[in-house]
Design an enzyme around this catalytic site. Structure first.
Site, PDB file in Angstrom:
ATOM      1  N   LYS A   1      18.916 -38.363  -3.233  1.00 36.51           N
ATOM      2  CA  LYS A   1      19.180 -38.329  -1.787  1.00 36.51           C
ATOM      3  C   LYS A   1      17.952 -37.834  -1.036  1.00 36.51           C
ATOM      4  CE  LYS A   1      21.798 -35.653   1.717  1.00 36.51           C
ATOM      5  NZ  LYS A   1      22.869 -34.663   1.985  1.00 36.51           N
TER       6      LYS A   1
ATOM      7  N   ASP B   1      18.617 -33.675   8.387  1.00 36.81           N
ATOM      8  CA  ASP B   1      20.058 -33.825   8.565  1.00 36.81           C
ATOM      9  C   ASP B   1      20.520 -32.968   9.738  1.00 36.81           C
ATOM     10  OD1 ASP B   1      22.749 -34.192   8.390  1.00 36.81           O
ATOM     11  OD2 ASP B   1      23.017 -33.072   6.498  1.00 36.81           O
TER      12      ASP B   1
ATOM     13  N   LYS C   1      25.365 -30.384  13.612  1.00 34.92           N
ATOM     14  CA  LYS C   1      25.408 -29.054  12.982  1.00 34.92           C
ATOM     15  C   LYS C   1      25.165 -27.980  14.028  1.00 34.92           C
ATOM     16  CE  LYS C   1      23.748 -30.311   8.364  1.00 34.92           C
ATOM     17  NZ  LYS C   1      24.916 -29.876   7.587  1.00 34.92           N
TER      18      LYS C   1
ATOM     19  N   ASP D   1      28.400 -35.824   9.378  1.00 35.01           N
ATOM     20  CA  ASP D   1      27.580 -34.860   8.630  1.00 35.01           C
ATOM     21  C   ASP D   1      27.785 -35.003   7.116  1.00 35.01           C
ATOM     22  OD1 ASP D   1      25.753 -32.860   8.270  1.00 35.01           O
ATOM     23  OD2 ASP D   1      27.106 -31.215   8.833  1.00 35.01           O
TER      24      ASP D   1
ATOM     25  N   ARG E   1      26.616 -38.845   0.912  1.00 30.66           N
ATOM     26  CA  ARG E   1      27.416 -39.753   0.083  1.00 30.66           C
ATOM     27  C   ARG E   1      27.369 -41.178   0.633  1.00 30.66           C
ATOM     28  NH1 ARG E   1      32.551 -35.973   1.170  1.00 30.66           N
ATOM     29  NH2 ARG E   1      30.814 -34.511   1.419  1.00 30.66           N
TER      30      ARG E   1
HETATM   31  N1  BES Z   1      22.981 -31.688   3.592  1.00 26.22           N
HETATM   32  C1  BES Z   1      24.280 -31.176   3.781  1.00 26.22           C
HETATM   33  C2  BES Z   1      24.690 -30.185   2.695  1.00 26.22           C
HETATM   34  C3  BES Z   1      24.102 -28.821   2.817  1.00 26.22           C
HETATM   35  C4  BES Z   1      24.616 -27.906   3.697  1.00 26.22           C
HETATM   36  C5  BES Z   1      23.089 -28.444   1.980  1.00 26.22           C
HETATM   37  C6  BES Z   1      24.083 -26.640   3.747  1.00 26.22           C
HETATM   38  C7  BES Z   1      22.577 -27.170   2.016  1.00 26.22           C
HETATM   39  C8  BES Z   1      23.074 -26.264   2.912  1.00 26.22           C
HETATM   40  C9  BES Z   1      25.302 -32.292   3.784  1.00 26.22           C
HETATM   41  O1  BES Z   1      24.867 -33.497   4.315  1.00 26.22           O
HETATM   42  C10 BES Z   1      26.429 -31.835   4.614  1.00 26.22           C
HETATM   43  O2  BES Z   1      26.236 -31.656   5.790  1.00 26.22           O
HETATM   44  N2  BES Z   1      27.580 -31.642   3.995  1.00 26.22           N
HETATM   45  C11 BES Z   1      28.736 -31.175   4.687  1.00 26.22           C
HETATM   46  C12 BES Z   1      29.905 -31.977   4.206  1.00 26.22           C
HETATM   47  C13 BES Z   1      31.147 -31.791   5.019  1.00 26.22           C
HETATM   48  C14 BES Z   1      30.953 -32.376   6.397  1.00 26.22           C
HETATM   49  C15 BES Z   1      32.298 -32.453   4.318  1.00 26.22           C
HETATM   50  C16 BES Z   1      28.909 -29.701   4.327  1.00 26.22           C
HETATM   51  O3  BES Z   1      28.634 -29.313   3.206  1.00 26.22           O
HETATM   52  O4  BES Z   1      29.291 -28.949   5.222  1.00 26.22           O
HETATM   53 ZN    ZN Z   2      22.863 -33.849   4.209  1.00 27.10          ZN
HETATM   54 MN    MN Z   3      25.104 -33.546   6.433  1.00 30.29          MN
END
Ligand code: BES
Ligand code: ZN
Ligand code: MN
Length: 489
Positions: A261, A266, A273, A343, A347
């Site tokens: 990935k 992001d 966020k 967010d 995936r």
């Molecule tokens: N890149 C993030 C995951 C992440 C969050 C990595 C914090 C490191 C620190 C990912 O794209 C994401 O935002 N995931 C969300 C998923 C949720 C919306 C189901 C998450 O983990 O909050």
């Molecule tokens: Zn991400």
């Molecule tokens: Mn994300």
């Protein structure tokens, strides 16, 4: 850095630093050195200056000796591989703080496995030398060469092998770190595509074995990668699908495919966020960066294996073309996806890449992603989350993690978790709710990986550290390389 192994008379080796692993009881070479120095080492232990406890270091200056200094490195209490790796890292960092140009590492007192030991030493020396490259001229590295000394001639060949391997792993980690640390205004999907093309350059003799191609958004559209493109839609930076092929074995050997990935930033997209720590989302491409590191390490080690790196690279931003919560997109596999949260974008890009790689008839596919914050809740910043549809592969990855010190732990993919991804408007929703976030993310991916043996590494907790030491770690290059090394045997 030049790494060599030698079993010549220790005291005759020319060096300005000697790293001497020892506990409080001097044995073998430590004892011999102590005697040749009229008991200078044992005197330091007796006086309490050096206890020999694991990872303690003490720099002794030896006027008149052919070595200018001895770095005592405590080993007492280090028994597991993880503890030994920490001891070696402490030795490498103590050496780094001296002005040494030529060092000898005494290969005694740590382990009975010279190949493993020398590999961790070379890796630690190389990673200790990493400094963020800010584009300005960097100071030349002081340390030019390290000799791994062993008293056992029968260990020499293994030690040499370990040095080449470990040095490559260390360099690969540094490549991953540099890409990770670069700010997102420089490290865009296009930048990564350029770097992928550069990766084989300057390595002329091996170049034939590495080929890079990059798919544009138009080409991805033709492939019907509607899910991946729904993420890059909200950004002015065009998405790229980067493919790097390393052919170390005969063409007919089935490849291991690594899918990394690379969300170069992001923001969350329309599901924006919060502002706190959002800068760290420049690290959301560390999965892809680790694939760059692995490919580079493969080129350096020339492992006899075929590996294909596939890196979906996009920026997740909320412009007027951005995907909105509730939008339904069609993935390359034909499955429709209800994007309930923009967010959960990792995936969405991985699923199309995972469908794409079916064409390579892979032996095994491993995807690597900073996929969920939830994995930090489960395993902290210590251990990567791992999920797999094959028990042997999962076991192999756990052992590779232990041996490399870059550990991963398995979470289950039970179908009860998959049920949480039900959607009223599409084949699958892109989020599963508040619980078991790492598992539901992997269940989502599992819908796209039924054609092959597959494992997923969630490195959201391990790929970088926050706070005063903020920076990319180079993980999971070590576990991936260890897995490939074990497969290539
Ligand atoms: N890149 C993030 C995951 C992440 C969050 C990595 C914090 C490191 C620190 C990912 O794209 C994401 O935002 N995931 C969300 C998923 C949720 C919306 C189901 C998450 O983990 O909050
Ligand atoms: Zn991400
Ligand atoms: Mn994300």
């Amino acid at each position: 850095m030049d790494f060599t192994a030698s079993s010549a008379q220790l005291l005759n080796l020319k060096a300005d630093s000697l790293i001497l692993p020892t506990g409080p009881q001097l044995k073998d070479s430590a004892q011999a050195l102590d005697e040749s120095l009229d008991g200078a080492i044992s005197a330091l232990i007796k006086a309490g200056d050096f206890s020999g406890k694991k990872a303690e270091t003490l720099v002794m200056h030896i006027p008149g000796n052919n070595g200018k200094r001895i770095i005592l490195l405590g080993t007492e209490g280090a028994t597991t591989q993880q503890q030994l790796i920490k001891v070696i890292a402490a030795g490498a960092s103590a050496l780094k703080k001296t002005p040494s140009a030529k060092a000898v590492w005494v290969g005694e007192g740590l382990s009975d496995d010279p190949e493993w030991e020398s590999s961790i030493i070379a890796r630690s020396i190389n990673t200790a030398s990493y400094k963020y490259d800010n584009g300005k001229k960097a100071k030349a590295q002081k340390l030019k060469s390290l000799t791994y000394w062993t008293g056992k001639k029968t260990h020499l060949a293994a030690a040499k092998k370990g040095l080449v391997y470990g040095s490559a792993v260390g360099n690969g980690m540094n490549i991953a770190r540099q890409l990770g640390n670069l700010p997102a205004n420089i490290c865009t999907p296009s930048y990564l595509a350029t770097q992928a093309k550069a990766i084989a350059k300057g390595k002329a003799k091996e170049q034939a074995k590495v080929t890079t191609s990059v798919l544009s958004e138009a080409e991805m559209k033709k492939l019907k990668m509607g899910s991946l493109l729904s993420v890059s839609a909200g950004s002015d930076e065009p998405g790229k699908l980067i493919i790097i092929k390393y052919q170390g074995a005969k063409a007919s050997a089935k490849p291991v495919v690594l899918v990394g990935k690379a969300v170069t930033f992001d923001s969350g997209g329309i599901s924006l966020k919060g502002g706190n720590g959002m800068d760290e989302m420049k690290y959301d491409m560390c999965g892809g960066a680790s694939v760059f590191g692995v490919i580079n390490a493969l080129i350096e080690t020339q492992l006899p294996i075929n590996v294909i790196g596939v890196i979906p690279a996009v920026e997740n931003m909320p412009n007027g073309h951005a995907t909105k919560p509730g939008d339904v997109v069609t993935s390359m596999s034909g499955q429709t996806i209800e994007v309930l949260n923009t967010d959960a974008e990792g995936r969405l890009i991985l699923c199309d890449a995972l469908t794409y790689v079916e064409r390579f008839k892979p032996d095994t596919v491993i995807d690597i992603a900073t996929l969920t914050g939830a994995v930090i809740g489960a395993l902290g910043k210590v251990t990567a989350g791992m999920l797999a549809n094959d028990d042997q592969l999962a076991d192999d990855l756990i052992s590779s993690g232990l041996r490399s010190g870059d550990r991963a732990w398995r979470l289950p993919l039970y179908e009860e978790y998959d049920d949480l991804l039900k959607s009223n408007f599409a084949d699958i929703a892109n989020i599963g709710g508040a619980q078991a976030g790492t598992i539901t993310a992997a269940c989502f991916l599992a819908r796209f990986t039924e054609q092959y043996k597959w494992a997923h590494l969630d490195v959201a907790g391990t790929a970088w550290v926050s706070g005063a030491q903020k920076g990319s770690t180079g993980r999971p290059v070590p576990i991936l390389m260890e897995y490939l090394r074990s497969k290539a045997r």
